[in-house]
Design a protein around this motif. Structure first.
Motif, short mmCIF file in Angstrom:
data_model
loop_
_atom_site.label_atom_id
_atom_site.label_comp_id
_atom_site.label_asym_id
_atom_site.label_seq_id
_atom_site.Cartn_x
_atom_site.Cartn_y
_atom_site.Cartn_z
N ALA A 92 -8.03 -11.65 -11.97
CA ALA A 92 -6.68 -11.52 -11.40
C ALA A 92 -6.26 -10.06 -11.29
O ALA A 92 -5.62 -9.67 -10.30
CB ALA A 92 -5.69 -12.30 -12.27
N LYS A 93 -6.60 -9.25 -12.29
CA LYS A 93 -6.21 -7.84 -12.26
C LYS A 93 -6.94 -7.10 -11.16
O LYS A 93 -6.34 -6.28 -10.43
CB LYS A 93 -6.50 -7.18 -13.62
N LEU A 94 -8.23 -7.35 -11.01
CA LEU A 94 -8.98 -6.68 -9.95
C LEU A 94 -8.45 -7.07 -8.56
O LEU A 94 -8.45 -6.25 -7.64
CB LEU A 94 -10.46 -7.00 -10.06
N ALA A 95 -8.00 -8.31 -8.43
CA ALA A 95 -7.42 -8.74 -7.15
C ALA A 95 -6.17 -7.92 -6.81
O ALA A 95 -5.86 -7.70 -5.64
CB ALA A 95 -7.09 -10.23 -7.19
N GLU A 96 -5.47 -7.44 -7.84
CA GLU A 96 -4.27 -6.61 -7.62
C GLU A 96 -4.62 -5.22 -7.11
O GLU A 96 -3.87 -4.65 -6.30
CB GLU A 96 -3.48 -6.46 -8.92
N ILE A 97 -5.71 -4.64 -7.60
CA ILE A 97 -5.96 -3.21 -7.33
C ILE A 97 -7.00 -2.96 -6.24
O ILE A 97 -7.10 -1.83 -5.75
CB ILE A 97 -6.36 -2.46 -8.62
N THR A 98 -7.77 -3.96 -5.86
CA THR A 98 -8.77 -3.75 -4.81
C THR A 98 -8.11 -3.83 -3.43
O THR A 98 -7.03 -4.41 -3.28
CB THR A 98 -9.91 -4.77 -4.92
N PRO A 99 -8.75 -3.28 -2.41
CA PRO A 99 -8.12 -3.19 -1.08
C PRO A 99 -7.93 -4.56 -0.42
O PRO A 99 -8.72 -5.48 -0.60
CB PRO A 99 -9.12 -2.35 -0.28
N GLY A 100 -6.88 -4.64 0.38
CA GLY A 100 -6.66 -5.77 1.27
C GLY A 100 -6.68 -7.11 0.57
O GLY A 100 -6.07 -7.29 -0.49
N ASP A 101 -7.39 -8.07 1.17
CA ASP A 101 -7.41 -9.44 0.64
C ASP A 101 -8.66 -9.72 -0.18
O ASP A 101 -9.06 -10.88 -0.33
CB ASP A 101 -7.27 -10.46 1.77
N HIS A 256 -8.47 6.09 0.61
CA HIS A 256 -8.06 7.32 1.29
C HIS A 256 -7.97 7.10 2.80
O HIS A 256 -7.19 7.77 3.48
CB HIS A 256 -9.06 8.44 1.03
N TRP A 257 -8.79 6.19 3.33
CA TRP A 257 -8.86 5.99 4.78
C TRP A 257 -8.31 4.63 5.20
O TRP A 257 -8.47 4.23 6.34
CB TRP A 257 -10.30 6.18 5.24
N LYS A 258 -7.65 3.92 4.25
CA LYS A 258 -7.00 2.64 4.52
C LYS A 258 -7.97 1.64 5.14
O LYS A 258 -7.61 0.89 6.06
CB LYS A 258 -5.80 2.82 5.46
N VAL A 259 -9.19 1.64 4.64
CA VAL A 259 -10.23 0.75 5.14
C VAL A 259 -10.42 -0.39 4.14
O VAL A 259 -10.49 -0.15 2.93
CB VAL A 259 -11.56 1.51 5.36
N VAL A 260 -10.54 -1.62 4.64
CA VAL A 260 -10.82 -2.77 3.79
C VAL A 260 -12.24 -3.25 4.08
O VAL A 260 -12.50 -3.79 5.16
CB VAL A 260 -9.81 -3.92 4.03
N PRO A 261 -13.17 -3.05 3.17
CA PRO A 261 -14.52 -3.56 3.38
C PRO A 261 -14.55 -5.06 3.18
O PRO A 261 -13.60 -5.66 2.64
CB PRO A 261 -15.33 -2.84 2.30
N ASP A 262 -15.63 -5.70 3.60
CA ASP A 262 -15.79 -7.13 3.36
C ASP A 262 -16.24 -7.42 1.94
O ASP A 262 -15.82 -8.41 1.33
CB ASP A 262 -16.80 -7.70 4.36
N LEU A 263 -17.09 -6.53 1.42
CA LEU A 263 -17.56 -6.63 0.04
C LEU A 263 -17.42 -5.26 -0.60
O LEU A 263 -17.62 -4.24 0.06
CB LEU A 263 -19.03 -7.06 -0.01
#
Length: 436
Positions: A92-101, A256-263
């Motif tokens: 749950a915590k990692l879901a808060e701090i990782t990018p996007g969805d 830094h570049w507002k990019v959301v990777p898939d993995l």
């Protein structure tokens, strides 16, 4: 034990990595605190590489130690088919701090296994087999992750796993420099066209390349890679094992570049290396794929309760001590100190940094940009420089024609300047080797 006893028994009964055993010259380490560690005889070293770019919060933080102690006392292990509180809370915590969805995680023992499992997930999800990777990269030492790695450490393991396709980086070394963003992205597109986009499952890359040069991508490059991957249905895998958890001044370098990777893969700073733990994070629609389809992967220590407890405590330290903000603040000072070295030392051919992730490239001649040591090699000057740092109590990685500046994120300006005083003196060694 004395330092000599530690070294003698370690060399007699254990193997050191990436080395001919007769050549290893290990440091004996007895204790560590903050940005420092000590030999059994009491010599102090500034840990200017955070060990392996991993002890991000610094050594000996009592909050993490207590969390490990409490978890060991309560539940030291549960098999990965079970649910535990630290597993539940960490996901749950990692879901808060990782990018996007990105909100679902598979836990591993470290970074290599995280990349192995990202590779599996990409192939299972897409039904494709080929994987794009870059030459100036390192993704780990297990069979699949070693094949994904581009640097010379992969050579001894080749031919490796099938299906790995390489593309060039925007950077071509100190002598040739950088491509434009347009040229770099055109190179990626060309390889995809020639390999068949319908056959490519994923493109794995370090958002900021680590041991192959701290290569900070030019603005537009990661955004362009994201667009290319989306266009062709190729998953973008961000290997944040080294660049994650505040190292660059953001939670993750892609931020830094507002990019959301898939993995996204992680380890090292996840627990600040107090205990082994890695993870693969995935976007919601990828996790959903495995609701009705089997995920063929598993590890005895997947979601290890003590590792998860250490990670939760480490993340709290980042937040409570505002270490990511400090990495950004100290990173600005680091950048100025590096620039000062470049202005005064003729052997400094290039400096690069982002946050507290930095490197110095040394040259024999600023005009020709001949490196101080050859690719995948060393030189007497680089060996002497490494020896100088060690004698003066500065620990960092000296590799090829480079050395790294990657201190723990808790470092102060005073401590940063203390390290650079040693570096400044050491560069007289390499300055003597430059063309007049």
């Amino acid at each position: 034990m004395t330092g000599e006893e530690m070294i003698a028994l370690s060399k007699k009964h254990t193997l050191y990595e990436w080395s001919a055993q007769s050549k290893v010259d290990p440091l004996a380490v007895a204790r560590a605190k903050g940005i420092y560690f000590w030999t059994p005889e009491g010599k102090r070293f500034i840990d200017f590489n955070s060990q392996l770019m991993s002890v991000n919060i610094g050594h000996g933080d009592p909050r993490v130690i207590e969390a490990i102690h409490q978890q060991a006392s309560t539940l030291a292990y549960a098999n990965p088919f079970m649910a535990t509180e630290p597993r539940a809370r960490l996901g749950a915590k990692l879901a808060e701090i990782t990018p996007g969805d990105i909100d679902t995680f598979f836990f591993t023992n470290g970074g290599s296994e995280a990349n192995e499992n990202a590779l599996k997930i990409a192939r299972f999800y897409t039904g494709r087999q080929k994987i794009l990777a870059r030459y100036r990269s390192y993704h780990g030492a297990t069979a699949g992750s070693m094949s994904l790695s581009g640097d010379p450490r992969r050579w001894a393991a080749e031919p490796g796993i099938p299906g790995v396709i390489r593309v060039f980086d925007p950077y071509h070394g100190i002598e040739r420099g950088w491509d434009s963003v347009d040229q770099a992205l055109a190179n990626v597109e060309e390889v995809i066209q020639l390999e068949g986009p319908q056959a490519i499952a994923a493109f794995i890359l370090e958002p900021v390349t680590g041991t192959n040069g701290v290569l900070v991508p030019p603005d537009g490059y990661l955004q362009g890679v994201r667009e290319i991957c989306s266009k062709h249905g190729i998953l973008m895998i961000a290997d944040e094992v080294m660049s994650g958890f505040g190292r660059t001044g953001e939670w993750f370098a892609v931020d830094h570049w507002k990019v959301v990777p898939d993995l996204i893969t992680m380890a090292k700073g996840l627990t600040s290396s107090y205990l082994p733990l890695g993870a693969v994070g995935m976007r919601r629609h990828i996790a959903q794929h495995f609701q009705d389809k089997v995920f063929y992967g598993g590890l005895t220590y997947n979601s290890h309760p003590m590792g998860c407890a250490a990670a939760l405590a480490t993340i709290r330290v980042y937040e409570e001590d505002r270490l990511i903000e400090n990495a950004k603040k100290m990173g600005n000072i680091l950048k100025r100190l590096l620039s000062d070295l470049a202005s005064r030392h003729p052997s400094v051919g290039a400096v690069r940094s982002i946050g507290l992730f930095g490197i110095v490239e040394l040259v024999r001649d600023r005009r020709t940009r001949e490196p101080m040591a050859p690719f995948n090699g060393t030189s007497s000057e680089m060996t002497e420089l490494g020896k100088f740092f060690r004698e003066r109590g500065l620990y960092t990685l000296v590799r090829w024609n480079t050395f790294f500046t990657n201190p723990p994120l808790c470092i102060s300006e005073k401590e940063l300047r203390e390290a650079f005083t040693i570096i400044d003196a050491g560069l007289e060694v390499t300055d003597r080797a430059t063309a007049s």
